[in-house]
Design a protein around this motif. Sequence first.
Motif, PDB file in Angstrom:
ATOM      1  N   ALA A  55       0.950  -1.288   0.193  1.00 16.01           N
ATOM      2  CA  ALA A  55       0.020   0.029  -0.009  1.00 16.01           C
ATOM      3  C   ALA A  55       0.953   1.300   0.117  1.00 16.01           C
ATOM      4  O   ALA A  55       0.463   2.228  -0.578  1.00 16.01           O
ATOM      5  N   ASP A  56       1.846   1.101   0.566  1.00 16.85           N
ATOM      6  CA  ASP A  56       2.912   2.376   0.610  1.00 16.85           C
ATOM      7  C   ASP A  56       3.941   2.286  -0.645  1.00 16.85           C
ATOM      8  O   ASP A  56       5.275   2.899  -0.634  1.00 16.85           O
ATOM      9  N   GLY A  57       3.829   1.471  -1.406  1.00 14.79           N
ATOM     10  CA  GLY A  57       4.555   1.675  -2.812  1.00 14.79           C
ATOM     11  C   GLY A  57       5.955   0.526  -2.550  1.00 14.79           C
ATOM     12  O   GLY A  57       6.747   1.090  -3.420  1.00 14.79           O
ATOM     13  N   VAL A  58       5.999  -0.474  -2.117  1.00  7.18           N
ATOM     14  CA  VAL A  58       6.999  -1.263  -2.003  1.00  7.18           C
ATOM     15  C   VAL A  58       7.065  -2.659  -2.577  1.00  7.18           C
ATOM     16  O   VAL A  58       5.941  -3.131  -2.070  1.00  7.18           O
ATOM     17  N   SER A 108      -6.602  -1.384 -10.475  1.00  9.66           N
ATOM     18  CA  SER A 108      -6.980  -0.051 -10.832  1.00  9.66           C
ATOM     19  C   SER A 108      -5.459   0.757 -10.802  1.00  9.66           C
ATOM     20  O   SER A 108      -5.467   1.497 -11.781  1.00  9.66           O
ATOM     21  N   ASP A 109      -4.616   0.492 -10.099  1.00 12.77           N
ATOM     22  CA  ASP A 109      -3.232   1.555 -10.080  1.00 12.77           C
ATOM     23  C   ASP A 109      -1.984   0.455 -10.569  1.00 12.77           C
ATOM     24  O   ASP A 109      -1.197   0.687 -10.282  1.00 12.77           O
ATOM     25  N   TYR A 110      -2.463  -0.200 -11.628  1.00 12.16           N
ATOM     26  CA  TYR A 110      -1.469  -1.253 -12.103  1.00 12.16           C
ATOM     27  C   TYR A 110      -0.392  -0.470 -12.774  1.00 12.16           C
ATOM     28  O   TYR A 110       0.905  -0.795 -12.723  1.00 12.16           O
ATOM     29  N   GLN A 111      -0.634   0.543 -13.671  1.00 10.59           N
ATOM     30  CA  GLN A 111       0.370   1.376 -14.133  1.00 10.59           C
ATOM     31  C   GLN A 111       1.488   1.967 -13.135  1.00 10.59           C
ATOM     32  O   GLN A 111       2.475   1.840 -13.633  1.00 10.59           O
ATOM     33  N   ASN A 112       0.790   2.139 -12.183  1.00 10.15           N
ATOM     34  CA  ASN A 112       1.855   2.821 -11.050  1.00 10.15           C
ATOM     35  C   ASN A 112       2.712   1.486 -10.460  1.00 10.15           C
ATOM     36  O   ASN A 112       3.935   1.945 -10.035  1.00 10.15           O
ATOM     37  N   PHE A 113       2.191   0.540 -10.412  1.00  7.93           N
ATOM     38  CA  PHE A 113       2.785  -0.755  -9.932  1.00  7.93           C
ATOM     39  C   PHE A 113       3.991  -1.078 -10.798  1.00  7.93           C
ATOM     40  O   PHE A 113       5.166  -1.138 -10.452  1.00  7.93           O
ATOM     41  N   VAL A 114       3.723  -0.886 -12.354  1.00 11.08           N
ATOM     42  CA  VAL A 114       4.859  -0.926 -13.251  1.00 11.08           C
ATOM     43  C   VAL A 114       5.907  -0.038 -13.193  1.00 11.08           C
ATOM     44  O   VAL A 114       7.062  -0.177 -12.993  1.00 11.08           O
ATOM     45  N   ASN A 115       5.536   1.329 -12.702  1.00 15.95           N
ATOM     46  CA  ASN A 115       6.579   2.423 -12.636  1.00 15.95           C
ATOM     47  C   ASN A 115       7.129   2.073 -11.402  1.00 15.95           C
ATOM     48  O   ASN A 115       8.455   2.302 -11.186  1.00 15.95           O
ATOM     49  N   VAL A 116       6.763   1.871 -10.229  1.00 18.28           N
ATOM     50  CA  VAL A 116       7.463   1.524  -8.944  1.00 18.28           C
ATOM     51  C   VAL A 116       8.496   0.344  -9.293  1.00 18.28           C
ATOM     52  O   VAL A 116       9.663   0.472  -8.654  1.00 18.28           O
ATOM     53  N   LEU A 138       7.900 -10.470 -17.638  1.00 18.33           N
ATOM     54  CA  LEU A 138       6.781 -11.408 -17.885  1.00 18.33           C
ATOM     55  C   LEU A 138       5.492 -10.588 -18.141  1.00 18.33           C
ATOM     56  O   LEU A 138       4.517 -10.801 -18.999  1.00 18.33           O
ATOM     57  N   PRO A 139       5.026  -9.552 -17.350  1.00 22.52           N
ATOM     58  CA  PRO A 139       3.845  -8.911 -17.538  1.00 22.52           C
ATOM     59  C   PRO A 139       3.763  -8.349 -18.844  1.00 22.52           C
ATOM     60  O   PRO A 139       4.367  -7.686 -19.481  1.00 22.52           O
ATOM     61  N   ASP A 140       2.215  -8.504 -19.399  1.00 19.14           N
ATOM     62  CA  ASP A 140       2.083  -7.923 -20.740  1.00 19.14           C
ATOM     63  C   ASP A 140       1.469  -6.456 -20.599  1.00 19.14           C
ATOM     64  O   ASP A 140       1.633  -5.695 -21.698  1.00 19.14           O
ATOM     65  N   GLY A 141       1.067  -6.011 -19.466  1.00 17.44           N
ATOM     66  CA  GLY A 141       0.581  -4.574 -19.266  1.00 17.44           C
ATOM     67  C   GLY A 141       1.608  -3.837 -19.345  1.00 17.44           C
ATOM     68  O   GLY A 141       2.670  -3.693 -18.715  1.00 17.44           O
TER      69      GLY A 141
END
Length: 541
Positions: free
Chosen positions: A266-269, A365-373, A391-394
């Motif tokens: 939740a805090d971006g780790v 819903s916040d998957y793009q932020n997951f990718v960037n982090v 591996l992820p396609d997104g």
Amino acid sequence: MADPPGCCSACATCLLCPYSCQWITAKKEKRKGLRTTKYDCSWFIFLFCVFLFTLVWLYFAIIILNDFHNFNEFIFRQRKLWLDWSLVLLIATAVLISYSSVLLVLALCLQLCGQPLKLHWVHKVLLILTALVVAAAFTGLGVKWAEEWKSARISLQATGPFLHIGTVGGMTLLAWPLASFIYRTRSAGLKVFLLLVYCAAMIALYLAPLGITSPCIMEENQLPPKPALVGHRGAPMLAPENTLMSLHKAVECDVQVFETDVMVSADGVPFLMHDEELTRTTNVQAVFPERAALNSTAFNWTDLQQLDAGSWFLERRPFPTVQSLSPGDRKEAAKQRIPSLGQALEAAKQSNISIMFDLRPENHSDYQNFVNVTLGVILQSGIPLQQVLWLPDGFREDVKQQAPGVQHIYGRKRLENEKEPELHVNLPYQDMSSEEIRQYRQDNISVNLYVVNQPWLFSVLWCSGVSSVTTNACQVLKEMKHPIWLLPSSTYFMIWIVVDCVSFLIIIWAFVLMKKCSHRRRPAESETDVLLTKINSLMQE
């Protein structure tokens, strides 16, 4: 139907008792004039079919053991109950096949002794239940686990030649009771029917190798290099999955890639975790009981660090290998915590192995932020980007722009208008045939297949030429220096011809020998019948 000639009284009694559930001697049985009727024959045929049915299920049960850990995880997610269901499956299957096998052997022995096949009603009920249980198992397999049908097809490439030899041997032995029955029965039509069916079955078996194909039928010098090993969540048979201990154990198994799953707190780790919930691989129910059902991404990193990610491994024993761990490994496993992606990257860099991961959940819903982090952590870690397999396609195009050195792995087959200059594919082993694997290898396309745990499956894929396999059993596959079997086509052809010729000669011998036995028996039976007739006439006078 068949006439019951004389037989050793003690032997007949021992056979009749368990089969017919009656303690009747051969003399009493003969005095009653009981014979094997068409109704009894129909139950023998049903018994034979049930035996074959359970035998096929036993084969399936052994094959699906490669993927049974996935079934255990599925049951846990549904019922929150962990149990090694493979033991239940094997025990139940062993009971069913043993029961039908014993009955079939008794029936064949009774036929050889010339005794009536009076199957008791209890056995009839149990045979029907056995058939229903196995049918239900096959139905459930087809509905809930349909991909295992593909696994069975692949398994035939490993077992086909040996199944052929075993089946020919079994059908050859069946010639003895069949010949005994044919020479005793009075129905000419039944004799012709049985002989035609048996001959047709044997001819089909003799010619079966024409349709048997296996990538392991090749010359020794044609064998491709041994596939590289990818540790599925590390070495989950030797350490708690997705932990640093699991990564280090995988390194000891000479794996070239550490495969894992990444989620973002939740805090971006970013941290390593496969399940969307924490209940299976941590003690979250004890530490945060009111939040145990929440998604893993709902916890912050401070909360995640409080969780024990190792004790469950010792308590639930997800694999039988847990019992053989040393005291030192047990102590280390109990100390494991959820590692961050940064810690895993540092360990991979120090061990000089690659790391391949999936970023979950992709529907967040916040998957793009997951990718960037996640990309930020990778770039800050200092690991050579060619050691990172994505591996992820997104948002894959964004990843290519921000980290152009990262290797991209695709969960699909190549396209007709493929644009990737160096394509790397990662697929379930059921999704690629041996022919496709060979073609990809010729076209310099890297193929990784998952999850491969059994040596027989690894051998088939090795012979096919796969680049690498993802496995839970790296400690087992590491020790394989050669496929389980490898036969030149000329050698296999010779084995085929010899087995068929020996089988044919044994069948001829069985029929000739049983014919001689029947001729010797007939004079004795005729003299007995004459004597009984005279005694009967005297008694009437």
